[in-house]
Design a protein around this motif. Structure first.
Motif, mmCIF file in Angstrom:
data_model
loop_
_atom_site.group_PDB
_atom_site.id
_atom_site.type_symbol
_atom_site.label_atom_id
_atom_site.label_comp_id
_atom_site.label_asym_id
_atom_site.label_seq_id
_atom_site.Cartn_x
_atom_site.Cartn_y
_atom_site.Cartn_z
ATOM 1 N N GLU A 296 161.091 71.739 -41.342
ATOM 2 C CA GLU A 296 160.925 73.098 -40.834
ATOM 3 C C GLU A 296 161.749 74.102 -41.651
ATOM 4 O O GLU A 296 161.307 75.228 -41.901
ATOM 5 N N ALA A 297 162.953 73.685 -42.063
ATOM 6 C CA ALA A 297 163.814 74.585 -42.838
ATOM 7 C C ALA A 297 163.185 74.923 -44.193
ATOM 8 O O ALA A 297 163.492 75.949 -44.784
ATOM 9 N N VAL A 298 162.298 74.064 -44.693
ATOM 10 C CA VAL A 298 161.699 74.311 -46.010
ATOM 11 C C VAL A 298 160.519 75.282 -45.925
ATOM 12 O O VAL A 298 160.398 76.193 -46.734
ATOM 13 N N THR A 299 159.637 75.090 -44.949
ATOM 14 C CA THR A 299 158.412 75.918 -44.942
ATOM 15 C C THR A 299 158.127 76.590 -43.594
ATOM 16 O O THR A 299 157.082 77.206 -43.446
ATOM 17 N N SER B 45 166.523 75.908 -35.193
ATOM 18 C CA SER B 45 166.579 77.358 -35.121
ATOM 19 C C SER B 45 166.390 77.809 -33.681
ATOM 20 O O SER B 45 165.521 77.308 -32.966
ATOM 21 N N ARG B 48 162.911 78.871 -33.005
ATOM 22 C CA ARG B 48 161.961 77.801 -32.754
ATOM 23 C C ARG B 48 162.207 77.177 -31.382
ATOM 24 O O ARG B 48 161.269 76.730 -30.725
ATOM 25 N N GLY B 65 158.716 87.005 -33.826
ATOM 26 C CA GLY B 65 158.250 88.096 -34.676
ATOM 27 C C GLY B 65 156.882 87.778 -35.251
ATOM 28 O O GLY B 65 156.683 87.785 -36.455
ATOM 29 N N GLN B 132 159.722 81.665 -46.769
ATOM 30 C CA GLN B 132 160.723 80.663 -46.376
ATOM 31 C C GLN B 132 160.930 79.670 -47.514
ATOM 32 O O GLN B 132 162.061 79.336 -47.869
ATOM 33 N N SER B 133 159.856 79.216 -48.109
ATOM 34 C CA SER B 133 159.943 78.256 -49.200
ATOM 35 C C SER B 133 160.543 78.903 -50.453
ATOM 36 O O SER B 133 161.264 78.256 -51.214
ATOM 37 N N ASP B 136 164.154 78.679 -49.960
ATOM 38 C CA ASP B 136 164.588 77.296 -50.146
ATOM 39 C C ASP B 136 164.746 76.992 -51.631
ATOM 40 O O ASP B 136 165.756 76.428 -52.059
ATOM 41 N N TYR B 156 168.578 87.040 -41.196
ATOM 42 C CA TYR B 156 167.445 86.203 -40.794
ATOM 43 C C TYR B 156 167.872 84.748 -40.535
ATOM 44 O O TYR B 156 168.471 84.105 -41.396
ATOM 45 N N ASN B 161 169.439 78.886 -41.869
ATOM 46 C CA ASN B 161 169.117 77.458 -41.810
ATOM 47 C C ASN B 161 168.987 76.862 -43.202
ATOM 48 O O ASN B 161 169.441 75.753 -43.466
ATOM 49 N N THR B 162 168.332 77.604 -44.100
ATOM 50 C CA THR B 162 168.192 77.127 -45.479
ATOM 51 C C THR B 162 169.554 76.966 -46.131
ATOM 52 O O THR B 162 169.850 75.939 -46.737
#
Lengths: 430, 430
Positions: A296-299, B45, B48, B65, B132-133, B136, B156, B161-162
């Motif tokens: 989840e943290a990646v995408t 998160s 989530r 969001g 998000q990627s 990362d 954010y 998290n990343t």
């Protein structure tokens, strides 16, 4: 940019552009120290190197392991895609669950059952951006820099790239015609652990290995898991081709009888469509949570539309029949390749005879380096992947990979006819 | 699994199941030591956490969001998707370039031009699985464990998290109503570098910051980049909302005048559809190659179909008009939220007044912890995200984020009506 290039450019460029180039060159120097240590380890894949070249008209590409999508029912899939967006567009185009949709995770359990994994639960499936991403997440979750991952020799180039990106020490285990040799695995683990190494997992492609085409014999499978379990090492089983066995029933995956010791990776890239980038990991229950959070943290989440299209395909189409079609098609192409090799390959050359999948692995006499032959082969109108791509070693390789999946039988034969003199010449020059 | 749970389960389960549970518990213990150090840093998160709860009927969710997709032309998009698969299915469903299609990278340069980046070249764009990627990959390429990344406070949650997944030390820089305070940034960098820290980049969301809604003032933007350049730090500019300014022209991104010092991240999630997971990074030319190879190592290639649908949308649809529609829609919802806050919020509460984007940031009196209020709010029929999610600090937070993007004005007003007594009670209990 070197000073030579800069000087050559200076004659034709306005002063403003030269300023920009010099500024960028200064930035490059300045930012060099900002790269992470792992960034230095990330390399261009040899497969991707020739990706663009392979597209040139007139060339026969035996390089890329692309599936042959012409046999898919495109018109019907088009209508399905339209229906998904028209009727469920607010779901298909919106954010979704980080783990993937429950519907697809449930269906993936059925797909795995077709290969012999009958106890998988949807909550232990994590949907990923192809199985490439599943490998990335596994490495992220388990490997510190310097940790050891064991691999077959040869093994998948994309996995090697992932391991390198995480600064993992990749150690190879010898294979024979029946795949990984259990005694070799045992000895390798013992030697590495004696040397104080932290081995995290064995990465294996047991069916129709990419690139070798070799299958791990049924009789060795449980022994391989037992050896890893005794040494407290996980097994990461990458099985994109398992259902594409040319004849007979699929062999049971290592995961089937070993739910707690194997992270199993599957993909729709070879049995449906790689362009959707939908793969998965089936993770042991006690490892699932951290694996899922890392994914989840990646995408954030896998693409909702793509999951819905795969779900519709598994629900409303004869996906098992399509796999039968693929099996027949690839069997025919493999046979064409093997026949052409038999006819044209120079003496001293050997090759594998796969029972499924996409690839044949050719071995030339000792002393031939296949890497410089690639350029000559391209000039002769055929593309392959040099063997060096599929091993962590920097030594020259006398092997090469031929993919038969994307090319019709006549073109395969023509490709081999073009390749043979290039190889013959290299052997004669020894 | 604890022994208590195991005992409780034992009464109702067959011996075989108990064996399986005990075996898994043993594996869990055995495999615990295999996790990487970074795996311990990967957290759920908070956004989530409440994702599933938010879906419950009857609840007003001011948590997620999500963009309001109802205004998209779904029927026409359905026909476009069908055409892509029927006519170009062999491309749409096949592997593609690791960097993303040239057509889409060229179009992305047009999208960026609409915000003021006029010199972007397609070869410096890398298409990623959402932005998000892109975050990362940037962290992977630049950050060793222990390196420092500077962020706005708040920032954010997905980026936090990343950074945690890569064991980065996250340091906050103070903001005021005009965004990052240059003098604070300068002082923070000086102090950290004096302490021997390796600062790699400033991560900033300059427009309508998630979660604060605050925009970095135009007059501060160049100064922020200059400070980073002097300190040899990159700027990672995350700009998913920039085109969603309620009125007037977009402010020029930090990247616009600073091509060598800023990695710029964009996304189609907010201006088109998040379910396609298509974002991008515009990378300085001298950093592009390593960035691109790292992205390729994670997912091999972005999904071809998704890129073609976005390309068709940018080519054949009035995407600028759609953005106008979104701007009007979100402006109306933001106004509804601000009016409701004005009407219902208890004394001592303050909030931001965003000029665009999706979020309003509410501050309660010192001493109130918003985290335990979430459960009470859910009981009262409304969901928000507690402020603690958006900061690396473990201290309790007296802030909370309200998202107005996905909820019609009447429901927003009702949500605030439900929230007010929960906050009032907490303030009264101080």
């Amino acid at each position: 940019m070197s000073h030579e290039t800069l000087d050559a450019a200076a004659g034709t460029l306005p002063a403003e552009a030269i300023d920009a180039i010099e500024r960028a060159a200064t930035s490059a120097h300045r930012h060099e120290e900002l790269f992470s240590e792992r960034a230095a380890n990330i390399r261009q894949s040899a497969v991707r190197d020739v990706f663009d070249i392979s597209m040139r008209p007139g060339l026969v590409s035996l390089a890329g392991g692309s599936p042959y999508l012409q046999s898919l029912p495109l018109d019907r899939l088009a209508a399905t895609a339209a229906k998904i967006i028209a009727e469920d567009g607010l779901t298909a185009l919106q954010y979704g669950s980080g783990q993937g949709s429950e519907e697809l995770r449930t269906q993936i359990c059925e797909v795995m059952a077709a290969e012999g994994i009958t106890d998988a639960l949807p909550q232990n499936v994590v949907i990923t951006a192809g199985s490439q991403s599943a490998q990335d997440v596994a490495t992220k979750v388990f490997c510190n820099p310097g940790d050891v991952v064991l691999v077959e020799d040869p093994t998948y180039v994309g996995a090697l790239n992932t391991f390198e990106a995480y600064q993992v020490q990749v150690e190879t285990v010898e294979m024979d015609d029946e795949g990984l040799v259990p005694e070799q695995l045992e000895a390798r683990i013992a030697a590495l652990q004696l040397a104080g190494k932290n081995i995290k997992f064995l990465y294996t492609i047991p069916n129709f290995n990419n690139p070798s085409g070799i299958t791990l014999a049924a009789g060795r499978r449980q022994r391989i898991v037992d050896i890893c379990r005794s040494a407290n090492i996980l097994v990461v089983e990458d099985n994109p081709y398992g259902l594409l066995r040319f004849s007979g029933e699929p062999l049971a995956p290592l995961r089937a009888a070993n739910p707690d010791d194997v992270i199993y990776m599957g993909s729709f890239s070879k049995i449906f469509a790689p362009g959707l980038r939908i793969g998965w990991a089936l993770v042991p229950e006690h490892l699932q949570r951290r694996y899922y959070l890392a994914a989840e943290a990646v995408t954030l989440c896998p693409p909702a539309f793509n999951q819905m299209l795969v779900s519709a395909y598994l629900r409303d189409y004869d996906w098992r029949g399509q796999i039968e079609t693929y099996r027949g098609l690839y069997a025919e192409r493999c046979a064409a390749l093997l026949a052409a090799l038999e006819e044209h390959m120079p003496p001293g050359t050997t090759w594998t005879r796969p029972e499924g999948g996409f690839f044949v692995w050719v071995t030339l006499p000792e002393g031939v380096d296949t890497y410089p032959l690639l350029r000559k082969a391209i000039d002769a109108g055929v593309v392959f992947i040099p063997g060096a791509a599929f091993t962590p070693s920097d030594d020259p390789s006398n092997k090469l990979r031929l993919a038969f999946s994307a090319v019709p039988p006549e073109a395969i034969a023509e490709g081999v006819r073009r390749l043979a003199p290039v190889l013959q010449q290299a052997i004669a020059a020894l």
